[in-house]
Structures are given as C-alpha cells and as structure tokens.
Design an enzyme around this catalytic site. Structure first.
Site, PDB file in Angstrom:
ATOM      1  N   GLU A  84       0.575  -1.339   0.029  1.00  0.00           N
ATOM      2  CA  GLU A  84       0.496   0.156   0.545  1.00  0.00           C
ATOM      3  C   GLU A  84       0.589   1.067  -0.096  1.00  0.00           C
ATOM      4  OE1 GLU A  84      -3.148   0.654  -0.336  1.00  0.00           O
ATOM      5  OE2 GLU A  84      -2.468   2.771  -0.846  1.00  0.00           O
ATOM      6  N   ASP A 134      -9.145   1.867  -6.989  1.00  0.00           N
ATOM      7  CA  ASP A 134      -9.360   2.976  -7.274  1.00  0.00           C
ATOM      8  C   ASP A 134      -9.569   3.187  -9.261  1.00  0.00           C
ATOM      9  OD1 ASP A 134      -8.220   4.535  -5.433  1.00  0.00           O
ATOM     10  OD2 ASP A 134      -5.950   3.367  -6.164  1.00  0.00           O
ATOM     11  N   LYS A 138     -12.744   9.102 -15.143  1.00  0.00           N
ATOM     12  CA  LYS A 138     -13.131   9.831 -16.862  1.00  0.00           C
ATOM     13  C   LYS A 138     -11.919   8.301 -17.675  1.00  0.00           C
ATOM     14  CE  LYS A 138     -13.314  14.112 -14.054  1.00  0.00           C
ATOM     15  NZ  LYS A 138     -12.408  14.427 -13.255  1.00  0.00           N
ATOM     16  N   ASP A 170     -16.625  -1.918  -7.131  1.00  0.00           N
ATOM     17  CA  ASP A 170     -18.380  -1.883  -7.683  1.00  0.00           C
ATOM     18  C   ASP A 170     -18.951  -1.099  -8.132  1.00  0.00           C
ATOM     19  OD1 ASP A 170     -17.186   0.032  -6.733  1.00  0.00           O
ATOM     20  OD2 ASP A 170     -18.609   0.404  -4.543  1.00  0.00           O
ATOM     21  N   THR A 207     -14.776  -4.832   2.888  1.00  0.00           N
ATOM     22  CA  THR A 207     -13.759  -4.445   2.770  1.00  0.00           C
ATOM     23  C   THR A 207     -14.435  -2.772   2.657  1.00  0.00           C
ATOM     24  OG1 THR A 207     -13.625  -3.015   0.313  1.00  0.00           O
ATOM     25  CG2 THR A 207     -12.808  -5.252   0.703  1.00  0.00           C
ATOM     26  N   LYS A 208     -13.649  -1.716   3.703  1.00  0.00           N
ATOM     27  CA  LYS A 208     -14.279  -0.497   3.900  1.00  0.00           C
ATOM     28  C   LYS A 208     -14.768   0.333   3.112  1.00  0.00           C
ATOM     29  CE  LYS A 208     -12.424   3.958   5.447  1.00  0.00           C
ATOM     30  NZ  LYS A 208     -11.469   4.560   5.715  1.00  0.00           N
ATOM     31  N   PHE A 209     -13.573   0.324   1.335  1.00  0.00           N
ATOM     32  CA  PHE A 209     -14.230   0.527   0.092  1.00  0.00           C
ATOM     33  C   PHE A 209     -16.223  -0.400  -0.071  1.00  0.00           C
ATOM     34  CE2 PHE A 209     -11.841   4.275  -1.212  1.00  0.00           C
ATOM     35  CZ  PHE A 209     -11.525   4.261  -0.947  1.00  0.00           C
ATOM     36  N   GLU A 210     -15.668  -1.196  -0.140  1.00  0.00           N
ATOM     37  CA  GLU A 210     -17.039  -1.932  -0.421  1.00  0.00           C
ATOM     38  C   GLU A 210     -17.825  -1.284   0.109  1.00  0.00           C
ATOM     39  OE1 GLU A 210     -16.668  -6.057   0.588  1.00  0.00           O
ATOM     40  OE2 GLU A 210     -18.434  -6.666  -1.216  1.00  0.00           O
TER      41      GLU A 210
HETATM   42  C1  LIG Z   1     -10.337   2.389  -3.677  1.00  0.00           C
HETATM   43  S1  LIG Z   1      -9.096   1.655  -2.813  1.00  0.00           S
HETATM   44  C2  LIG Z   1      -9.530   0.669  -1.742  1.00  0.00           C
HETATM   45  C3  LIG Z   1      -8.556   0.035  -0.080  1.00  0.00           C
HETATM   46  C4  LIG Z   1      -8.866  -1.244   0.104  1.00  0.00           C
HETATM   47  N1  LIG Z   1      -8.939  -2.361  -0.950  1.00  0.00           N
HETATM   48  C5  LIG Z   1     -10.917  -1.094  -0.197  1.00  0.00           C
HETATM   49  O1  LIG Z   1     -11.682  -2.066  -0.867  1.00  0.00           O
HETATM   50  O2  LIG Z   1     -11.069  -0.917   1.226  1.00  0.00           O
HETATM   51  C6  LIG Z   1      -7.296   1.140  -3.500  1.00  0.00           C
HETATM   52  C7  LIG Z   1      -6.171   1.438  -2.850  1.00  0.00           C
HETATM   53  O3  LIG Z   1      -5.232   1.244  -3.815  1.00  0.00           O
HETATM   54  C8  LIG Z   1      -4.060   1.976  -2.707  1.00  0.00           C
HETATM   55  N2  LIG Z   1      -3.588   1.191  -4.418  1.00  0.00           N
HETATM   56  C9  LIG Z   1      -3.320   1.996  -5.629  1.00  0.00           C
HETATM   57  N3  LIG Z   1      -1.887   2.021  -6.442  1.00  0.00           N
HETATM   58  C10 LIG Z   1      -0.861   1.491  -5.842  1.00  0.00           C
HETATM   59  C11 LIG Z   1      -0.100   0.844  -6.040  1.00  0.00           C
HETATM   60  N4  LIG Z   1       0.570   0.841  -7.267  1.00  0.00           N
HETATM   61  N5  LIG Z   1       0.586   0.718  -5.012  1.00  0.00           N
HETATM   62  C12 LIG Z   1      -0.164   0.429  -3.954  1.00  0.00           C
HETATM   63  N6  LIG Z   1      -0.904   0.633  -3.418  1.00  0.00           N
HETATM   64  C13 LIG Z   1      -2.272   1.102  -4.716  1.00  0.00           C
HETATM   65  C14 LIG Z   1      -4.667   3.214  -3.268  1.00  0.00           C
HETATM   66  O4  LIG Z   1      -3.468   3.680  -1.869  1.00  0.00           O
HETATM   67  C15 LIG Z   1      -5.771   2.978  -2.030  1.00  0.00           C
HETATM   68  O5  LIG Z   1      -5.451   2.849  -0.548  1.00  0.00           O
END
Ligand SMILES: C[S@@+](CC[C@H](N)C(=O)[O-])C[C@H]1O[C@@H](n2cnc3c(N)ncnc32)[C@H](O)[C@@H]1O
Length: 242
Positions: A84, A134, A138, A170, A207-210
């Site tokens: 992360e 993420d 866009k 999602d 997950t939190k985002f879910e």
């Molecule tokens: C939308 S969040 C989802 C977090 C978690 N998986 C959840 O479902 O709650 C996406 C996470 O991926 C991390 N992230 C994105 N690209 C990454 C990368 N190349 N290496 C490490 N972490 C990354 C971001 O910092 C972010 O915390």
C-alpha cells in the site's frame, strides 16, 4: 522493463493527504521493524520472509488493512503480504497487527508495480487479491487503472501455476474491463466456465471501500482466475507498453 513503460510514467495512485494520527505515525516509525521486510533477503518469497514454506497471499492496495488482518487471523497456516502507498492506512494496519497479535502478515509500503517487479521472486505467490482498486472513472484517467494487461503480465511471472488472482470492484465499467482483460489473457483462466463473474466468495471479508459503495447503492462484481501453464517467456517477464 523499458523506460517508457506506462507503469513507470503513469501510476495507479496519487498520494492522498489524509490525516496520519500520532499513533499511526509512531507505528510507521517503530512497527515496520517488526512487520516490514527490510531485512529479508531478496527476492522475497515465503521462506525468505517468514523462514518457512507456506501458501503466500498478497493483497495489493490494502487500504486500511482490515481485510488483510481479518484473513490472516482466520487462516494462520497461510502467510500474507500487503502492499500500500497510503501512509495512514499502513499505520492503521500496523497498529491492528500489534493489537491483535497477528504474526503472519508483513507490510510493504510503496508502489505495487515496482515492488512486484523488483522484490518479489518469480512463482512465489499462491494468491493475489486486488479489492476495489481505484476506478479512475474519467476516460483520460483509464491509463491509471492498476488492472490492465501489463499488470497481468507481471503477475503471471509472480504467481505460481495454479495460483489464484481475485479481483473485485463496485464500478461496472471497470468490472467489464477487468473481465475482458482476464478473458483475453494468455496466462490466466477464468475459474467459471461461462467466463463471467463469480458470486461473492463466502470467505472474502467485506472491505471498507465496499461498505462505502454499498451505502451509495453500488453493486459488487467479483472475478477469479487461475494462473495457467503458459510461459511468460524470457522477453516477456516484465510489462512493456501496450
Ligand atoms: C479504492 S482503495 C481500496 C482499498 C481497500 N482495498 C478497500 O477495498 O477498502 C485503493 C487503494 O489502492 C492503493 N493503491 C493504488 N495503487 C497502488 C499501487 N500501485 N501500489 C500500492 N497501493 C496502491 C491506494 O492507495 C488505495 O488505498
């Protein structure tokens, strides 16, 4: 990897601000000595990190780490790595590992693409989870999405034959793109014969985002595929620009 690879120039994240609490700051300063991998010999695999053979599971982009901690507590016979970039999230996980006495997780702060490419041994991973990456909705940002053919090529080198890749999102357009990308991959076979999505696996923690998506009424798509026997080949080990 060539200099102009998209994964060098275009990253799948921007460093979010977000408040790092004092406890998280302390965790980042002190607990990585226990839960990090700085001292482990490279390239990393279960033995070099944990000193024993065990199924090695990697979560990419673990957010605040609650899913990773829940899985590790539930499956003590497996060993877990989490990558992360978001420091408050890393601090949050480190504190949870210490508080709950979870010993089968190691944390790698940084860009998953670089860490996979530079630090993880080939064929070292039994399972990789990318949960709610993420979505970069866009069109001009689609190149930032972490799931794309170049990443699958890199993962194909790092996941053992028969190993599992599990994706969830999602965001429907991303789900459809993931499905198409997996189904077109030479190195991964969709686990379901209709080449579609899988029902939410019972052992995947929410997950939190879910949960955030659910509050907004979002549907969730899970996708699982297995590394097949196709060689990545010497010239194909690391992703090239598409
Ligand atoms: C939308 S969040 C989802 C977090 C978690 N998986 C959840 O479902 O709650 C996406 C996470 O991926 C991390 N992230 C994105 N690209 C990454 C990368 N190349 N290496 C490490 N972490 C990354 C971001 O910092 C972010 O915390």
């Amino acid at each position: 990897m060539s200099e102009d690879s998209p994964h060098r120039a275009v990253r799948s994240f921007v460093k979010r601000g977000g408040r790092t609490t004092r406890a998280q700051q302390r965790a980042l300063g002190q607990l990585l000595a226990t839960y990090g991998v700085a001292d482990a010999p490279r390239p990393l695999d279960a033995r070099s990190i944990f000193g024993r053979e065990a199924p090695l599971v990697l979560e990419i982009g673990f957010g605040n780490g609650e899913t990773l901690a829940a899985l590790a507590a539930r499956y003590p016979d497996k060993v877990y790595l989490g990558i992360e970039v978001h420091e408050p999230g890393i601090g949050h996980l480190l504190l949870q590992l210490q508080r709950d006495g979870i010993g089968n997780v190691r944390v790698l702060p940084g860009d998953a693409v670089e860490i996979l490419r530079d630090d993880i041994a080939d064929q070292a991973l039994d399972e990789v989870l990318i949960l709610f990456p993420d979505p970069w909705p866009k069109k001009r940002h689609h190149k930032r999405r972490i799931v794309q053919p170049a990443l699958l090529q890199l993962l194909a080198a790092k996941i053992r034959t028969g190993g599992l890749l599990h994706l969830a999102t999602d965001w429907q357009p991303y789900a459809e793109y993931m499905l198409e990308t997996i189904n077109q991959s030479r190195w991964f076979d969709n686990v379901v014969t209709d080449h579609g999505f899988v029902p939410r696996p019972h052992d995947r923690p929410e997950t939190k985002f879910e949960r955030r998506g659910q509050r907004l009424g979002h549907q969730v798509w899970d996708l699982q595929c297995r590394r097949n026997r196709s060689e990545t080949g010497p010239g194909q080990r690391h992703p090239d620009p598409a």
